[in-house]
Design a protein around this motif. Structure first.
Motif, PDB file in Angstrom:
ATOM      1  N   LEU A 140       5.221  24.117  -0.028  1.00  0.00           N
ATOM      2  CA  LEU A 140       4.773  23.120   0.957  1.00  0.00           C
ATOM      3  C   LEU A 140       5.089  23.654   2.352  1.00  0.00           C
ATOM      4  O   LEU A 140       6.217  24.060   2.615  1.00  0.00           O
ATOM      5  CB  LEU A 140       5.550  21.824   0.719  1.00  0.00           C
ATOM      6  N   VAL A 184       0.870  -1.190   0.000  1.00  0.00           N
ATOM      7  CA  VAL A 184       0.000   0.000   0.000  1.00  0.00           C
ATOM      8  C   VAL A 184       0.902   1.233   0.000  1.00  0.00           C
ATOM      9  O   VAL A 184       1.693   1.431   0.923  1.00  0.00           O
ATOM     10  CB  VAL A 184      -0.916   0.014   1.250  1.00  0.00           C
ATOM     11  N   ALA A 196       3.136   1.190   3.124  1.00  0.00           N
ATOM     12  CA  ALA A 196       4.149   2.225   2.853  1.00  0.00           C
ATOM     13  C   ALA A 196       3.420   3.495   2.440  1.00  0.00           C
ATOM     14  O   ALA A 196       3.690   4.078   1.396  1.00  0.00           O
ATOM     15  CB  ALA A 196       5.087   1.753   1.749  1.00  0.00           C
ATOM     16  N   ALA A 197       2.464   3.902   3.281  1.00  0.00           N
ATOM     17  CA  ALA A 197       1.550   5.000   2.919  1.00  0.00           C
ATOM     18  C   ALA A 197       2.003   6.355   3.455  1.00  0.00           C
ATOM     19  O   ALA A 197       1.218   7.297   3.514  1.00  0.00           O
ATOM     20  CB  ALA A 197       0.144   4.675   3.425  1.00  0.00           C
ATOM     21  N   GLY A 198       3.273   6.440   3.870  1.00  0.00           N
ATOM     22  CA  GLY A 198       3.797   7.733   4.306  1.00  0.00           C
ATOM     23  C   GLY A 198       3.443   8.057   5.749  1.00  0.00           C
ATOM     24  O   GLY A 198       2.941   7.217   6.499  1.00  0.00           O
ATOM     25  N   ALA A 229      13.800  10.001   3.192  1.00  0.00           N
ATOM     26  CA  ALA A 229      13.805   9.302   1.904  1.00  0.00           C
ATOM     27  C   ALA A 229      14.926   8.263   1.880  1.00  0.00           C
ATOM     28  O   ALA A 229      14.775   7.171   1.309  1.00  0.00           O
ATOM     29  CB  ALA A 229      13.963  10.298   0.762  1.00  0.00           C
ATOM     30  N   PRO A 271      12.289  16.492   8.754  1.00  0.00           N
ATOM     31  CA  PRO A 271      13.221  16.507   7.609  1.00  0.00           C
ATOM     32  C   PRO A 271      14.582  17.144   7.874  1.00  0.00           C
ATOM     33  O   PRO A 271      15.432  17.139   6.977  1.00  0.00           O
ATOM     34  CB  PRO A 271      12.464  17.316   6.548  1.00  0.00           C
ATOM     35  N   SER A 329      -2.209   2.394  -4.852  1.00  0.00           N
ATOM     36  CA  SER A 329      -1.794   3.803  -4.766  1.00  0.00           C
ATOM     37  C   SER A 329      -3.019   4.695  -4.792  1.00  0.00           C
ATOM     38  O   SER A 329      -3.922   4.488  -5.599  1.00  0.00           O
ATOM     39  CB  SER A 329      -0.880   4.159  -5.948  1.00  0.00           C
ATOM     40  N   ASP A 330      -3.028   5.710  -3.931  1.00  0.00           N
ATOM     41  CA  ASP A 330      -4.178   6.622  -3.930  1.00  0.00           C
ATOM     42  C   ASP A 330      -4.125   7.604  -5.099  1.00  0.00           C
ATOM     43  O   ASP A 330      -5.073   8.344  -5.317  1.00  0.00           O
ATOM     44  CB  ASP A 330      -4.300   7.370  -2.583  1.00  0.00           C
ATOM     45  N   GLY A 343      -6.572   3.545  -5.602  1.00  0.00           N
ATOM     46  CA  GLY A 343      -7.602   3.698  -4.565  1.00  0.00           C
ATOM     47  C   GLY A 343      -6.929   3.985  -3.244  1.00  0.00           C
ATOM     48  O   GLY A 343      -5.764   3.647  -3.051  1.00  0.00           O
ATOM     49  N   ARG A 344      -7.655   4.637  -2.366  1.00  0.00           N
ATOM     50  CA  ARG A 344      -7.080   4.976  -1.058  1.00  0.00           C
ATOM     51  C   ARG A 344      -7.423   3.863  -0.075  1.00  0.00           C
ATOM     52  O   ARG A 344      -8.578   3.722   0.342  1.00  0.00           O
ATOM     53  CB  ARG A 344      -7.645   6.324  -0.599  1.00  0.00           C
ATOM     54  N   GLY A 349       9.050   2.494   5.631  1.00  0.00           N
ATOM     55  CA  GLY A 349       9.273   3.914   5.359  1.00  0.00           C
ATOM     56  C   GLY A 349       8.690   4.785   6.460  1.00  0.00           C
ATOM     57  O   GLY A 349       8.721   4.427   7.643  1.00  0.00           O
ATOM     58  N   LEU A 398       6.450  17.318  -2.825  1.00  0.00           N
ATOM     59  CA  LEU A 398       6.300  16.404  -1.693  1.00  0.00           C
ATOM     60  C   LEU A 398       7.434  16.498  -0.690  1.00  0.00           C
ATOM     61  O   LEU A 398       7.279  16.146   0.473  1.00  0.00           O
ATOM     62  CB  LEU A 398       6.237  14.957  -2.234  1.00  0.00           C
ATOM     63  N   ALA A 432       2.784   4.135  -3.048  1.00  0.00           N
ATOM     64  CA  ALA A 432       3.769   4.102  -4.138  1.00  0.00           C
ATOM     65  C   ALA A 432       4.733   5.266  -4.013  1.00  0.00           C
ATOM     66  O   ALA A 432       4.961   6.020  -4.954  1.00  0.00           O
ATOM     67  CB  ALA A 432       3.045   4.143  -5.480  1.00  0.00           C
TER      68      ALA A 432
HETATM   69  C1  FAD Z   1       9.566  19.385   3.179  1.00  0.00           C
HETATM   70  C2  FAD Z   1      10.236  18.058   3.259  1.00  0.00           C
HETATM   71  C3  FAD Z   1      11.585  17.931   2.929  1.00  0.00           C
HETATM   72  C4  FAD Z   1      12.203  16.691   2.996  1.00  0.00           C
HETATM   73  N1  FAD Z   1      13.520  16.576   2.657  1.00  0.00           N
HETATM   74  C5  FAD Z   1      14.123  15.367   2.673  1.00  0.00           C
HETATM   75  C6  FAD Z   1      15.468  15.203   2.248  1.00  0.00           C
HETATM   76  O1  FAD Z   1      16.128  16.151   1.799  1.00  0.00           O
HETATM   77  N2  FAD Z   1      16.026  13.958   2.301  1.00  0.00           N
HETATM   78  C7  FAD Z   1      15.326  12.887   2.776  1.00  0.00           C
HETATM   79  O2  FAD Z   1      15.886  11.776   2.822  1.00  0.00           O
HETATM   80  N3  FAD Z   1      14.038  13.002   3.178  1.00  0.00           N
HETATM   81  C8  FAD Z   1      13.425  14.197   3.123  1.00  0.00           C
HETATM   82  N4  FAD Z   1      12.114  14.319   3.493  1.00  0.00           N
HETATM   83  C9  FAD Z   1      11.384  13.118   3.958  1.00  0.00           C
HETATM   84  C10 FAD Z   1      10.988  12.216   2.807  1.00  0.00           C
HETATM   85  O3  FAD Z   1      10.317  12.935   1.807  1.00  0.00           O
HETATM   86  C11 FAD Z   1      10.093  11.092   3.323  1.00  0.00           C
HETATM   87  O4  FAD Z   1      10.654  10.540   4.473  1.00  0.00           O
HETATM   88  C12 FAD Z   1       9.932   9.990   2.281  1.00  0.00           C
HETATM   89  O5  FAD Z   1       9.275  10.500   1.149  1.00  0.00           O
HETATM   90  C13 FAD Z   1       9.139   8.824   2.860  1.00  0.00           C
HETATM   91  O6  FAD Z   1       8.886   7.894   1.857  1.00  0.00           O
HETATM   92  P1  FAD Z   1       7.644   6.888   2.007  1.00  0.00           P
HETATM   93  O7  FAD Z   1       7.626   6.066   0.774  1.00  0.00           O
HETATM   94  O8  FAD Z   1       7.704   6.212   3.320  1.00  0.00           O
HETATM   95  O9  FAD Z   1       6.361   7.827   2.081  1.00  0.00           O
HETATM   96  P2  FAD Z   1       5.792   8.840   1.001  1.00  0.00           P
HETATM   97  O10 FAD Z   1       6.884   9.399   0.190  1.00  0.00           O
HETATM   98  O11 FAD Z   1       4.914   9.772   1.747  1.00  0.00           O
HETATM   99  O12 FAD Z   1       4.906   7.931   0.046  1.00  0.00           O
HETATM  100  C14 FAD Z   1       3.671   7.411   0.457  1.00  0.00           C
HETATM  101  C15 FAD Z   1       2.828   7.129  -0.769  1.00  0.00           C
HETATM  102  O13 FAD Z   1       1.636   6.459  -0.368  1.00  0.00           O
HETATM  103  C16 FAD Z   1       0.512   7.094  -0.964  1.00  0.00           C
HETATM  104  N5  FAD Z   1      -0.594   6.866  -0.026  1.00  0.00           N
HETATM  105  C17 FAD Z   1      -0.831   7.510   1.129  1.00  0.00           C
HETATM  106  N6  FAD Z   1      -1.903   7.008   1.747  1.00  0.00           N
HETATM  107  C18 FAD Z   1      -2.368   6.023   0.961  1.00  0.00           C
HETATM  108  C19 FAD Z   1      -3.453   5.122   1.078  1.00  0.00           C
HETATM  109  N7  FAD Z   1      -4.249   5.142   2.145  1.00  0.00           N
HETATM  110  N8  FAD Z   1      -3.673   4.221   0.086  1.00  0.00           N
HETATM  111  C20 FAD Z   1      -2.849   4.195  -1.002  1.00  0.00           C
HETATM  112  N9  FAD Z   1      -1.807   5.020  -1.159  1.00  0.00           N
HETATM  113  C21 FAD Z   1      -1.557   5.924  -0.175  1.00  0.00           C
HETATM  114  C22 FAD Z   1       0.924   8.538  -1.128  1.00  0.00           C
HETATM  115  O14 FAD Z   1       0.194   9.191  -2.154  1.00  0.00           O
HETATM  116  C23 FAD Z   1       2.397   8.378  -1.508  1.00  0.00           C
HETATM  117  O15 FAD Z   1       2.540   8.178  -2.890  1.00  0.00           O
HETATM  118  C24 FAD Z   1      11.462  15.541   3.433  1.00  0.00           C
HETATM  119  C25 FAD Z   1      10.103  15.675   3.743  1.00  0.00           C
HETATM  120  C26 FAD Z   1       9.490  16.905   3.656  1.00  0.00           C
HETATM  121  C27 FAD Z   1       8.024  17.007   3.988  1.00  0.00           C
END
Ligand code: FAD
Length: 411
Positions: free
Chosen positions: A267, A7, A145-147, A306, A300, A31-32, A125-126, A292, A44, A9
């Motif tokens: 942002l 869950v 992996a929904a952030g 990331a 951040p 993916s939502d 879909g979410r 993640g 983002l 992308a």
């Molecule tokens: C302003 C800012 C600056 C940053 N700078 C850095 C940096 O310089 N270096 C660094 O390493 N990190 C940085 N980060 C942090 C980094 O962006 C995140 O830690 C990283 O993107 C996390 O990846 P992730 O895949 O876990 O989550 P996300 O990147 O948030 O991905 C989650 C995905 O899941 C999808 N999703 C969410 N909910 C659902 C659902 N219910 N169903 C289906 N899909 C869903 C979302 O649309 C998204 O595509 C920064 C963050 C911010 C906000």
């Protein structure tokens, strides 16, 4: 063929999905948003990804932007007091291998299309916590992996022992602006004003080509904590320029002739750092695994989120493939999460300490970095490899002994 549902992308989910697809698994991503919606949406992240994480992306053939992305060549650090015209500490340290910042809208939309092109199944879909039950019935393993954020709180509660904060520690804001690359250092510029906050600038490859990430990290309630509610991109840029002139005057020229990146290039928000229990138990008793930001969210400030997401995908992919045909039970998931925490505890500690007022031994180290390039080099490479932090800067005695040793050796 074993079936994995992921869950989300983003950096974590897409990378693991593509990695497992390459290992012959059947992979479904929920993916939502579609690739187009991601690409056409709001920025983002500042997404500076360092060499060890880039190496994993490269190993999967996902380094699509290598020829195009401006290399992030080093770290330029300045610390000043509020109101001072010049910093009292200032140094630059090249990175052994450059980092990269590819706008996540560019990267994630490309990877999602690539996932489908390589034979993955995409569902738009979410997903809700309730949906996880059905995924767990149909798949051998479900990863979330929904952030960041509270949407899966009921599945992955806070780990009180491992979490340091209950509140956001910074008010953060970012605008991706248009700027001539000759006008700013092609690395990460990291400005610190104790008690006020931090300022970061770096080159980014964005949807319209090279851009400059202009990022402020304000101590809540400090005079720089003024960005909430400023949504107009031109006004936001003007406020960024004003805050730079006021708190980081030595860096102000980098933004003076910048042009706004438009309404989707802004942002603003606040993030509460959190470490969760990474193995979730659904009401039916089935288990799911977080990855993640869903598992561990950092502020951040240290540019680690990331990178953590990449290391999480790398670690999980290895453990999943090594597990062969055995069931992906709670014990297996726990082993995955603990292996990830074994890495992420270092980046979390480094990151959280950056949020605190710098203690004397850290200020001494940052000061010594002006004089001794090897100290600057070592500090700059904490962003690459935060596992060096704890055995060095987490302990005042060790940190001071290292500075004495360097001074004696170099004298
Ligand atoms: C302003 C800012 C600056 C940053 N700078 C850095 C940096 O310089 N270096 C660094 O390493 N990190 C940085 N980060 C942090 C980094 O962006 C995140 O830690 C990283 O993107 C996390 O990846 P992730 O895949 O876990 O989550 P996300 O990147 O948030 O991905 C989650 C995905 O899941 C999808 N999703 C969410 N909910 C659902 C659902 N219910 N169903 C289906 N899909 C869903 C979302 O649309 C998204 O595509 C920064 C963050 C911010 C906000």
């Amino acid at each position: 063929m074993r079936h994995i549902v992921i869950v989300g992308a983003g950096q974590a989910g897409s990378l693991l999905a593509l990695g497992l697809l390459g290992e012959g698994y059947r992979v479904t991503v929920v993916s939502d948003r579609t690739a187009e919606q991601i690409r056409d949406g709001r920025i983002l992240s500042n997404q500076c990804v360092f060499e060890p994480a880039l190496a994993h992306e490269r190993s999967l053939g996902l380094n699509h932007w290598d020829g195009e992305v401006p290399p992030v060549e080093g770290i330029a650090f300045d610390a000043g007091m509020p109101g001072s015209a010049d910093p009292f500490i200032s140094w630059v340290a090249p990175l052994d291998n450059p980092a990269q910042s590819v706008d996540q809208r560019v990267k994630m939309s490309f990877w999602l299309n690539e996932f489908v092109r390589r034979g993955g199944e995409l569902r738009i879909g979410r997903a809700t916590p309730e949906d996880l039950e059905a995924y767990a019935r149909e798949a051998d393993l479900v990863l979330v992996a929904a952030g960041r954020g509270p949407q899966f709180d009921s599945v992955f509660p806070r780990d009180d022992k491992r979490s340091t904060y209950t509140q956001p520690q910074r008010g953060i804001t970012l605008q991706l602006v248009k700027q001539d690359p000759a006008a700013f250092y092609q690395g990460v510029t990291f400005g610190l004003v104790p008690g006020v906050g931090e300022f970061f600038v770096l080159p980014v490859l964005s949807v319209a080509g090279p851009a400059m990430g202009l990022y402020f990290s304000a101590v809540p309630g400090s005079p720089m904590d003024v960005f909430d509610g400023v949504t107009d991109a031109e006004q936001h840029l003007a406020l960024c320029q004003e805050q730079l002139r006021r708190f980081f005057p030595w860096s102000a020229p980098v933004a003076e002739r910048a042009e706004s990146g438009g309404p989707l290039a802004v942002l603003t928000g606040r993030i509460t750092p959190i470490v969760r229990h990474g193995v979730g138990t659904l009401p039916s008793g089935q288990h799911v695994l977080a990855m993640g930001d869903t598992a561990i969210t950092n502020d951040p400030i240290g540019g680690q989120g990331a990178n953590n997401a990449v290391h999480c995908a790398r670690i999980y992919q290895r453990l999943i493939t090594e597990h062969g045909d055995r069931p992906f039970d709670a014990e297996f998931m726990d082993r995955c999460f603990e292996a990830y925490w074994g890495y992420a505890r270092h980046s979390t500690r480094f990151n959280n300490d950056l949020l605190e007022p710098p203690p004397v031994h850290v200020l001494d180290t940052l000061g010594a970095a002006q004089e001794f390039p090897e100290v600057a080099h070592r500090f700059a490479h904490l962003f690459n490899d935060p596992t060096d932090y704890e055995p060095w800067l987490a302990d005042p005695e060790t940190a001071q002994a290292y500075l004495r040793e360097v001074a004696e050796r170099v004298a």
